[in-house]
Design a protein around this motif. Structure first.
Motif, mmCIF file in Angstrom:
data_model
loop_
_atom_site.group_PDB
_atom_site.id
_atom_site.type_symbol
_atom_site.label_atom_id
_atom_site.label_comp_id
_atom_site.label_asym_id
_atom_site.label_seq_id
_atom_site.Cartn_x
_atom_site.Cartn_y
_atom_site.Cartn_z
ATOM 1 N N LYS A 179 -6.335 2.575 1.926
ATOM 2 C CA LYS A 179 -7.580 3.248 2.310
ATOM 3 C C LYS A 179 -7.294 4.399 3.266
ATOM 4 C CE LYS A 179 -10.644 -0.758 1.749
ATOM 5 N NZ LYS A 179 -11.523 -1.736 2.447
ATOM 6 N N GLN B 96 -6.146 0.686 -5.052
ATOM 7 C CA GLN B 96 -7.046 -0.215 -4.323
ATOM 8 C C GLN B 96 -7.764 -1.153 -5.286
ATOM 9 O OE1 GLN B 96 -9.639 1.656 -1.305
ATOM 10 N NE2 GLN B 96 -8.334 3.460 -1.446
ATOM 11 N N ASP C 262 -5.747 7.388 1.397
ATOM 12 C CA ASP C 262 -6.766 8.077 0.616
ATOM 13 C C ASP C 262 -7.690 8.889 1.524
ATOM 14 O OD1 ASP C 262 -7.821 8.112 -2.296
ATOM 15 O OD2 ASP C 262 -9.636 7.814 -1.107
ATOM 16 N N ASP D 248 -3.924 9.898 -3.440
ATOM 17 C CA ASP D 248 -5.100 9.326 -4.094
ATOM 18 C C ASP D 248 -4.777 7.880 -4.469
ATOM 19 O OD1 ASP D 248 -7.235 8.566 -5.649
ATOM 20 O OD2 ASP D 248 -7.232 10.351 -6.913
ATOM 21 N N THR D 249 -5.372 6.936 -3.763
ATOM 22 C CA THR D 249 -5.016 5.522 -3.950
ATOM 23 C C THR D 249 -6.160 4.686 -4.523
ATOM 24 O OG1 THR D 249 -5.722 4.865 -1.719
ATOM 25 C CG2 THR D 249 -3.451 5.681 -1.965
ATOM 26 N N LYS D 250 -7.206 5.315 -4.998
ATOM 27 C CA LYS D 250 -8.391 4.557 -5.430
ATOM 28 C C LYS D 250 -8.063 3.544 -6.528
ATOM 29 C CE LYS D 250 -11.634 8.228 -4.183
ATOM 30 N NZ LYS D 250 -10.575 9.151 -3.677
ATOM 31 N N LYS D 251 -7.256 3.941 -7.507
ATOM 32 C CA LYS D 251 -6.906 3.019 -8.590
ATOM 33 C C LYS D 251 -5.994 1.904 -8.078
ATOM 34 C CE LYS D 251 -7.526 6.279 -12.404
ATOM 35 N NZ LYS D 251 -6.882 6.985 -13.549
#
Length: 214
Positions: free
Chosen positions: A190, A204, A193, A199-202
């Motif tokens: 988090k 997470q 990001d 970009d770590t949303k996927k």
């Protein structure tokens, strides 16, 4: 003990003699140790008082700049003097000054971890998770570097998935570290990001579905 975690405190006048004028310094109680020591994270007012010479001195001594441990009789409770947002902004400014004033080369793993510690995402960890966080992030990040030649700014889903599943079978560690792993990594993702480092949303979303390491 009258003082508790989350309280705002200032240093009692002339209660500490040292290389910094502690009179008027203050901050927020982050942690109270079993031995009675009280860890205070400096507020923005205090952080902005640090001179370049003092920062260089602290770097040379390898002392931590952002907090200080006190005895209860050295501090008194007070009203907040800034907001958490102002404190985080001052911490980031000071960290950038520190980087500019040191000749020591620092890896991206170290730098991002240092910045993570100075963030609200780190604050949401338990004391045990905080204690284990460097080992978890350092080992996890180092494996990704070794296997995929990716620094944290370049993490992708494939590398993250592989190392998350690989970690508990290949790393000798305590149960405390394993139990803290998922929570620490989630907060770190988090943070990465939020800062725009990666970009770590996927990642997470993937991590939410996984079991805690055993």
């Amino acid at each position: 003990m009258d003082i508790k975690t989350g309280d705002y405190v200032v240093v009692k006048p002339d209660s500490i003699k040292g290389d910094f004028d502690f009179n008027g310094a203050g901050g927020r109680v982050q942690r109270i140790f079993k031995n009675g020591a009280i860890q205070v994270v400096w507020d923005s007012i205090t952080l902005k008082r640090f001179t370049d010479d003092y920062i260089k001195y602290m770097i040379a001594k390898e002392y931590y700049l952002f907090d200080y441990n006190f005895a209860e009789d050295q501090i008194i409770k007070t009203e907040p003097r800034d907001t958490l947002e102002e404190m985080y902004a001052a911490q980031e400014e000071l960290y950038n000054r520190k980087l500019n004033l040191t000749d020591k080369k620092i890896s991206q793993i170290e730098e991002y971890y240092d910045r993570f510690v100075l963030s609200p995402y780190y604050e949401k960890l338990t004391d045990i998770q905080k204690d284990k966080s460097w080992d978890i992030i350092n080992i996890f990040s180092s494996i990704i570097v070794e296997q995929y030649e990716l620094q944290p700014s370049g993490w992708d889903e494939e590398a993250f998935h592989y190392v998350y599943n690989y970690f508990p079978d290949r790393v000798v560690a305590s149960k405390g570290l394993f139990k803290s792993g998922k929570r620490v990594l989630m907060q770190y993702l988090k943070f990465l990001d939020y800062k725009g480092f990666c970009d770590t949303k996927k990642m997470q979303a993937y991590l939410k579905k996984q079991k805690t390491w055993e």
